[in-house]
Motif scaffolding. Structure first.
Motif, PDB file in Angstrom:
ATOM      1  N   UNK A   9     -13.521  -8.934  13.309  1.00  0.00           N
ATOM      2  CA  UNK A   9     -13.699  -8.635  11.886  1.00  0.00           C
ATOM      3  C   UNK A   9     -13.518  -9.883  11.034  1.00  0.00           C
ATOM      4  N   UNK A  10     -12.518 -10.720  11.366  1.00  0.00           N
ATOM      5  CA  UNK A  10     -12.328 -11.951  10.603  1.00  0.00           C
ATOM      6  C   UNK A  10     -13.514 -12.892  10.760  1.00  0.00           C
ATOM      7  N   UNK A  11     -14.046 -12.961  11.977  1.00  0.00           N
ATOM      8  CA  UNK A  11     -15.208 -13.833  12.202  1.00  0.00           C
ATOM      9  C   UNK A  11     -16.405 -13.363  11.377  1.00  0.00           C
ATOM     10  N   UNK A  20     -19.460  -5.992   5.964  1.00  0.00           N
ATOM     11  CA  UNK A  20     -19.178  -4.542   5.992  1.00  0.00           C
ATOM     12  C   UNK A  20     -18.717  -4.119   7.387  1.00  0.00           C
ATOM     13  N   UNK A  21     -19.367  -4.677   8.402  1.00  0.00           N
ATOM     14  CA  UNK A  21     -18.961  -4.366   9.768  1.00  0.00           C
ATOM     15  C   UNK A  21     -17.547  -4.868  10.049  1.00  0.00           C
ATOM     16  N   UNK A  22     -17.184  -6.009   9.454  1.00  0.00           N
ATOM     17  CA  UNK A  22     -15.816  -6.525   9.625  1.00  0.00           C
ATOM     18  C   UNK A  22     -14.795  -5.574   9.040  1.00  0.00           C
ATOM     19  N   UNK A  59     -11.045   0.512  12.035  1.00  0.00           N
ATOM     20  CA  UNK A  59     -10.994   1.133  13.356  1.00  0.00           C
ATOM     21  C   UNK A  59      -9.721   0.773  14.103  1.00  0.00           C
ATOM     22  N   UNK A  60      -9.105  -0.339  13.737  1.00  0.00           N
ATOM     23  CA  UNK A  60      -7.875  -0.743  14.431  1.00  0.00           C
ATOM     24  C   UNK A  60      -6.651   0.026  13.937  1.00  0.00           C
TER      25      UNK A  60
END
Length: 281
Positions: free
Chosen positions: A25-27, A36-38, A44-45
């Motif tokens: 997510x950070x990347x 948005x995916x990050x 999710x975590x």
């Protein structure tokens, strides 16, 4: 309700998965490729973080998910289980319960004081958690109830050897108590390892009277055995005298001899012999 194993994976694998999700997510957010995916990966975590649990040795963790029983964790270690679940710890260690001194009546109606120690452990965490309310208190109440019931089935003491007594057959009474406790506590998922009487006495208001009764019963029982043995010894002595022809005894002399031998044997004091040396006339 029956205990079953809950879904689990290694907690260290769960940590690795969380680290990978955060790194990804950070990347994505730093490179601004798919921010948005990050955010979705970070979100999710969160459920994964809520599913970590540590199980100590001889401990079980009961897992419930939104009011439903999801299973039990029994293996010690670090685990990842159902996210957003409620977890309750249940000890599986062997424990003792010392009952208070109870005043009950034995089968003869005599008031006595009795107490016991119960050694138990939980073998079914689901029953202990869901079938009874506060299983520790359930064990205490049922132990005292079973102790009262068993104490009322036997006399405090018995001198005629006609059956079990609380004082004279402690091992047999302990076995009966353990069996009855197991029948009562199986509903709570508890195994009774041992039950023993720790205190047994007459109540204070009748202790002196029952002590006198106990002593009198013991004296009567002892005297009965002494008389039984004395009669046998007299019969053997008379039979041996007649068989060897040492002396001829008529009925009057037999009666006198039996009387003298019984007095000498049964008396609780040493007999003083009287020697007849004849008459002056």
């Amino acid at each position: 309700m029956q205990e079953r194993k809950a879904w689990t994976v290694s907690g260290f694998a769960g940590i690795l998965l969380v680290v990978l999700l955060y790194a990804a997510s950070l990347s994505l957010m730093i490179t601004e490729t798919l921010p948005v995916l990050g955010v979705v990966l970070i979100a999710a975590s969160v459920p994964i973080l809520s599913g970590f649990a540590i199980v100590q040795p001889n401990q079980a963790i009961v897992v419930t998910f939104f009011g439903s029983y999801a299973g039990t964790l029994r293996e010690s270690g670090f685990w990842l289980t159902v996210p957003f679940s409620v977890r309750k710890k249940v000890s599986l260690r062997v424990r003792n319960f010392n009952s208070a001194r109870l005043k009950v009546n034995d089968i003869e109606g005599n008031p006595i004081e009795i107490a016991a120690v119960v050694v138990f452990r939980v073998v079914d965490s689901a029953k202990a958690s869901f079938d009874v309310d506060q299983y520790e208190q359930f064990v205490e109440i049922q132990s005292e109830t079973a102790l009262r019931h068993v104490a009322g089935k036997y006399p405090y003491d018995a001198f005629n050897d006609s059956g079990y007594s609380l004082r004279g057959n402690s091992d047999e009474v302990a076995t009966v108590l353990s069996r009855e406790l197991q029948d009562r506590l199986s509903v709570a998922g508890v195994e009774v390892l041992e039950a023993r009487l720790t205190h047994l006495a007459y109540s204070t208001e009748i202790a002196s009277a029952m002590l006198q009764r106990q002593q009198a019963s013991a004296i009567i029982a002892a005297r009965s055995r002494i008389v039984e043995g004395a009669v046998g010894m007299v019969q053997m002595a008379i039979a041996q005298l007649q068989q060897e022809g040492i002396i001829e005894l008529d009925e009057e002399r037999k009666a006198a001899m039996i009387n003298n031998l019984l007095v000498a044997i049964v008396s609780d004091r040493s007999a003083n012999p009287v020697i007849n040396t004849g008459s002056l006339y």
